[in-house]
Design a protein around this motif. Structure first.
Motif, PDB file in Angstrom:
ATOM      1  N   GLN A 133       0.839  -1.196   0.000  1.00  0.00           N
ATOM      2  CA  GLN A 133       0.000   0.000   0.000  1.00  0.00           C
ATOM      3  C   GLN A 133       0.873   1.244   0.000  1.00  0.00           C
ATOM      4  N   CYS A 134       0.492   2.215  -0.813  1.00  0.00           N
ATOM      5  CA  CYS A 134       1.110   3.533  -0.794  1.00  0.00           C
ATOM      6  C   CYS A 134       0.111   4.527  -0.207  1.00  0.00           C
ATOM      7  N   ARG A 135       0.615   5.575   0.405  1.00  0.00           N
ATOM      8  CA  ARG A 135      -0.281   6.637   0.864  1.00  0.00           C
ATOM      9  C   ARG A 135      -0.930   7.246  -0.378  1.00  0.00           C
ATOM     10  N   ASN A 136      -2.209   7.534  -0.291  1.00  0.00           N
ATOM     11  CA  ASN A 136      -2.941   7.970  -1.481  1.00  0.00           C
ATOM     12  C   ASN A 136      -2.496   9.315  -2.019  1.00  0.00           C
ATOM     13  N   TYR A 137      -1.739  10.092  -1.236  1.00  0.00           N
ATOM     14  CA  TYR A 137      -1.256  11.371  -1.733  1.00  0.00           C
ATOM     15  C   TYR A 137      -0.015  11.240  -2.606  1.00  0.00           C
ATOM     16  N   LEU A 138       0.553  10.050  -2.705  1.00  0.00           N
ATOM     17  CA  LEU A 138       1.732   9.858  -3.544  1.00  0.00           C
ATOM     18  C   LEU A 138       1.341   9.728  -5.018  1.00  0.00           C
ATOM     19  N   SER A 139       2.167  10.280  -5.879  1.00  0.00           N
ATOM     20  CA  SER A 139       2.001  10.037  -7.307  1.00  0.00           C
ATOM     21  C   SER A 139       2.374   8.587  -7.602  1.00  0.00           C
ATOM     22  N   THR A 140       2.005   8.108  -8.779  1.00  0.00           N
ATOM     23  CA  THR A 140       2.377   6.743  -9.155  1.00  0.00           C
ATOM     24  C   THR A 140       3.887   6.571  -9.143  1.00  0.00           C
ATOM     25  N   ALA A 141       4.608   7.567  -9.639  1.00  0.00           N
ATOM     26  CA  ALA A 141       6.072   7.484  -9.676  1.00  0.00           C
ATOM     27  C   ALA A 141       6.653   7.397  -8.271  1.00  0.00           C
ATOM     28  N   ASP A 142       6.143   8.227  -7.340  1.00  0.00           N
ATOM     29  CA  ASP A 142       6.646   8.191  -5.968  1.00  0.00           C
ATOM     30  C   ASP A 142       6.249   6.901  -5.258  1.00  0.00           C
ATOM     31  N   CYS A 143       5.069   6.397  -5.565  1.00  0.00           N
ATOM     32  CA  CYS A 143       4.618   5.125  -5.006  1.00  0.00           C
ATOM     33  C   CYS A 143       5.555   4.000  -5.430  1.00  0.00           C
ATOM     34  N   LEU A 144       5.840   3.923  -6.711  1.00  0.00           N
ATOM     35  CA  LEU A 144       6.723   2.871  -7.212  1.00  0.00           C
ATOM     36  C   LEU A 144       8.144   3.035  -6.677  1.00  0.00           C
ATOM     37  N   ALA A 145       8.591   4.282  -6.515  1.00  0.00           N
ATOM     38  CA  ALA A 145       9.930   4.515  -5.963  1.00  0.00           C
ATOM     39  C   ALA A 145      10.011   4.018  -4.523  1.00  0.00           C
ATOM     40  N   CYS A 146       8.959   4.254  -3.744  1.00  0.00           N
ATOM     41  CA  CYS A 146       8.913   3.777  -2.363  1.00  0.00           C
ATOM     42  C   CYS A 146       8.908   2.254  -2.332  1.00  0.00           C
ATOM     43  N   PHE A 147       8.099   1.650  -3.188  1.00  0.00           N
ATOM     44  CA  PHE A 147       8.036   0.189  -3.257  1.00  0.00           C
ATOM     45  C   PHE A 147       9.392  -0.393  -3.652  1.00  0.00           C
ATOM     46  N   ASP A 148      10.024   0.185  -4.667  1.00  0.00           N
ATOM     47  CA  ASP A 148      11.316  -0.322  -5.131  1.00  0.00           C
ATOM     48  C   ASP A 148      12.382  -0.214  -4.042  1.00  0.00           C
ATOM     49  N   ALA A 149      12.372   0.919  -3.316  1.00  0.00           N
ATOM     50  CA  ALA A 149      13.333   1.081  -2.224  1.00  0.00           C
ATOM     51  C   ALA A 149      13.091   0.033  -1.147  1.00  0.00           C
ATOM     52  N   GLY A 150      11.820  -0.268  -0.879  1.00  0.00           N
ATOM     53  CA  GLY A 150      11.498  -1.284   0.113  1.00  0.00           C
ATOM     54  C   GLY A 150      11.956  -2.669  -0.304  1.00  0.00           C
ATOM     55  N   VAL A 151      11.708  -3.028  -1.546  1.00  0.00           N
ATOM     56  CA  VAL A 151      12.132  -4.344  -2.037  1.00  0.00           C
ATOM     57  C   VAL A 151      13.652  -4.473  -1.971  1.00  0.00           C
ATOM     58  N   THR A 152      14.356  -3.392  -2.303  1.00  0.00           N
ATOM     59  CA  THR A 152      15.818  -3.412  -2.210  1.00  0.00           C
ATOM     60  C   THR A 152      16.273  -3.693  -0.787  1.00  0.00           C
TER      61      THR A 152
END
Length: 257
Positions: free
Chosen positions: A77-96
């Motif tokens: 889940q991403c916070r709904n105020y994030l853009s798609t790009a920021d959401c994916l960046a957060c997810f990618d950083a987490g997976v790393t």
């Protein structure tokens, strides 16, 4: 399910209680949890990898996703105020971070950031709202000018958001409110969110529990509290755009809307 090899204790839980927010980075880590239960079944590892791929694909079009691969449940889940790009960046950083800190065959992980969270496990956790202990993160990087007035406004706003969010679309609310004191008009920003697989009543229960913890941060200028099923944050610094603000007024009262 094939046999599972247990290494050491059942779980290792690393809770990060940060006493001082240094930035509003969406990738600021709040919690990391890696299971020490490691599967001897290689298919689990394959399923975990597929889960990450599927969740990322879904996040291109949504802020909350679930997935299931053989014996592995996933949720992000991403916070709904994030853009798609920021959401994916957060997810990618987490997976790393997950790949760096957790065994690839771990049967469960749970990583939470200010902007998103990632979780997988061999048991269905979609309805879970509590963990062993909620994560509380208070900001001590500066002081507010009028602690009493600030605390009163924060508590009033958060109380309304806790009441409104379970009745709102996607269990998400963002709001701001000005604090009038000595000719200045500082603003309080707040966000509340639940995972979308829990019931309305469980969303409300979860938010009520973390609000009780979060208000202990006052009169500090910001704070975050997180449980398995919900997220609540306030700050005197903006961490979302005005266009993300939701109208909580119709939902603040009792009953369902």
């Amino acid at each position: 399910m094939k046999s599972i090899m247990i290494l050491g204790r059942t779980l290792v839980i690393l809770l990060v209680f940060i006493k001082g927010i240094t930035s509003d980075s969406h990738e600021e880590e709040l919690l990391e949890r890696c299971s020490l239960i490691v599967s001897a079944d290689l298919s689990i590892m394959n399923s975990v990898n597929k889960t990450f791929v599927d969740m990322r694909k879904q996040l291109s079009n949504a802020h909350f996703v679930t997935t299931y691969e053989t014996n592995v449940f996933g949720m992000a889940q991403c916070r709904n105020y994030l853009s798609t790009a920021d959401c994916l960046a957060c997810f990618d950083a987490g997976v790393t971070q997950i790949r760096r800190k957790c065994d690839p065959a771990a049967v469960g992980i749970h990583f939470i950031y200010q902007g998103c969270f990632i979780r997988h496990g061999i048991r269905n956790f979609y309805k879970q709202i509590t963990m062993e202990s909620p994560v509380l993160n208070c900001s001590y990087n500066h002081s507010v000018a009028e602690p009493g007035a600030f605390g009163q406004i924060v508590q009033g706003l958060l109380t309304e958001m806790v009441a409104a969010t379970p009745k709102m679309k996607n269990y998400f609310a963002a709001a701001k409110r000005q604090v009038l004191s000595n000719g200045t008009t500082p603003t309080v920003y707040a966000v509340a969110q639940c995972v979308e697989t829990v019931s309305q009543s469980d969303c409300g229960s979860c938010l009520t529990q973390i609000y009780t913890r979060l208000k202990t941060c006052l009169p500090q200028p910001g704070g975050t509290c997180v449980e398995a099923g919900c997220f609540l944050r306030y700050s005197d610094s903006s961490f979302f755009a005005d266009s993300n603000i939701t109208n909580i007024t119709p939902y603040k009262g009792g009953g369902n809307t």
